[in-house]
Write a protein that holds these residues in place. Sequence first.
Motif, short mmCIF file in Angstrom:
data_model
loop_
_atom_site.label_atom_id
_atom_site.label_comp_id
_atom_site.label_asym_id
_atom_site.label_seq_id
_atom_site.Cartn_x
_atom_site.Cartn_y
_atom_site.Cartn_z
N GLY A 19 0.84 -1.21 0.01
CA GLY A 19 0.04 -0.05 0.07
C GLY A 19 0.63 1.26 -0.11
N ASP A 20 1.90 1.30 0.95
CA ASP A 20 2.49 2.56 0.90
C ASP A 20 3.21 2.96 -0.37
OD1 ASP A 20 4.21 0.35 1.01
OD2 ASP A 20 5.59 1.23 2.67
N SER A 21 3.73 1.99 -1.12
CA SER A 21 4.37 2.49 -2.30
C SER A 21 3.47 2.42 -3.46
CB SER A 21 5.60 1.40 -3.03
OG SER A 21 5.01 -0.09 -2.89
N ALA A 22 2.32 1.83 -3.17
CA ALA A 22 1.46 1.95 -4.40
C ALA A 22 0.59 3.32 -4.21
CB ALA A 22 0.31 0.89 -4.39
N ASP B 188 -2.41 6.53 -9.20
CA ASP B 188 -3.72 7.53 -9.62
C ASP B 188 -4.83 6.90 -10.10
OD1 ASP B 188 -2.51 7.64 -12.02
OD2 ASP B 188 -2.29 9.86 -11.98
N GLN B 189 -4.75 5.61 -10.24
CA GLN B 189 -5.96 4.54 -10.77
C GLN B 189 -6.12 3.44 -9.87
OE1 GLN B 189 -6.07 2.65 -14.73
NE2 GLN B 189 -4.23 4.12 -15.12
N PRO B 190 -7.29 2.77 -10.02
CA PRO B 190 -7.42 1.72 -9.30
C PRO B 190 -6.56 0.50 -10.06
CG PRO B 190 -9.88 2.67 -10.27
CD PRO B 190 -8.54 3.49 -10.79
N TRP B 191 -5.59 -0.24 -8.94
CA TRP B 191 -4.87 -1.25 -9.48
C TRP B 191 -5.00 -2.50 -8.88
CZ3 TRP B 191 -2.05 -2.91 -5.28
CH2 TRP B 191 -2.13 -2.27 -4.49
N ILE B 192 -4.46 -3.49 -9.21
CA ILE B 192 -4.63 -4.66 -8.58
C ILE B 192 -3.20 -5.48 -8.67
CG2 ILE B 192 -5.56 -5.95 -10.71
CD1 ILE B 192 -7.74 -7.33 -8.39
N ASP B 193 -3.02 -6.36 -7.78
CA ASP B 193 -1.89 -7.35 -8.00
C ASP B 193 -1.96 -8.65 -8.05
OD1 ASP B 193 -1.94 -7.92 -5.21
OD2 ASP B 193 -0.38 -6.51 -4.75
#
Length: 256
Positions: free
Chosen positions: A146-149, A153-158
């Motif tokens: 979370g901190d690096s992400a 500026d848009q919804p992301w997933i891993d």
Amino acid sequence: GLDAAARDLLRQLIVCDEVDSTNAQLLTRLERDDGHGVAMLAERQTAGRGRRGRSWISPFSAGINLSIGWQFSGGVQLLEGLSLAVGVALARALEEFGVPDVRLKWPNDVWCRGRKLAGVLLELSGDLTDRCGVVVGIGLNVGLRGDSAAAIDQPWIDLHSVRPGIDRNRLAAAMLNRLLPLLRSYTEPGPERGFSAYRDAWLALDQFAGRPVRLQSASREWCGTAAGVDSSGALILDMDGERKLFHGGEVSLRED
Ligand code: BT5
């Protein structure tokens, strides 16, 4: 994990801890005539880049940052639709590892469950009329914290949140197994050349088919319904029955 076809096409695989951008590195090598069939993987990029000056957030060991350099003759028009075909290849590689709900967003994103999982960046070198070099860059999130992400500026997933436990090296090899032959078939004469062989597969993975979207250029925007792509990979926008084609690079697509 590389298969025989990919091993034949891969001249060198460079694995590094940290670079500015794997795409930047391979572009330099192509300009020195020393980048054909070279792939680079980096644990972390300090200046990972997206399209049109945007950045790609790629903190240490949080993903796969992969670039492939490829040189060919016959002009840059041979690459029409390549970023979409790369998306299809990535989707297939992810499906091989059981990743569910993979979709493609025109022109260059891989999505999963309505969020961005990976992005593709193609960059060119050479005179473009005959001798060309292309760098295919792929950034894919494996385990972003979370901190690096926070800067995204848009919804992301891993991958960790949809299919934990995938081995990054095996996935990277599966990507190379598909991407190297794809680059060859795109740039060498043959029946499979060009986007038309990938169009149906792309349409079947289209995240936005039939959905209301907005296309934005620097100076204006168009609203309508996404209606797939044509045989060159151009997006078809349906505006109350009037169809307009958009080519990659000039516009961004947003859900409306
Ligand atoms: C892309 O650009 O999606 C292409 C990204 C390509 C990255 C690879 S990594 C290996 C190679 N070396 C490089 O330097 N680049 C390539 P674009 O469509 O312009 O999207 C960029 C946008 O995606 C940003 O403005 C953010 O909104 C978002 N973004 C940035 N980092 C992200 C991440 N890790 N996950 C999801 N979205 C991200």
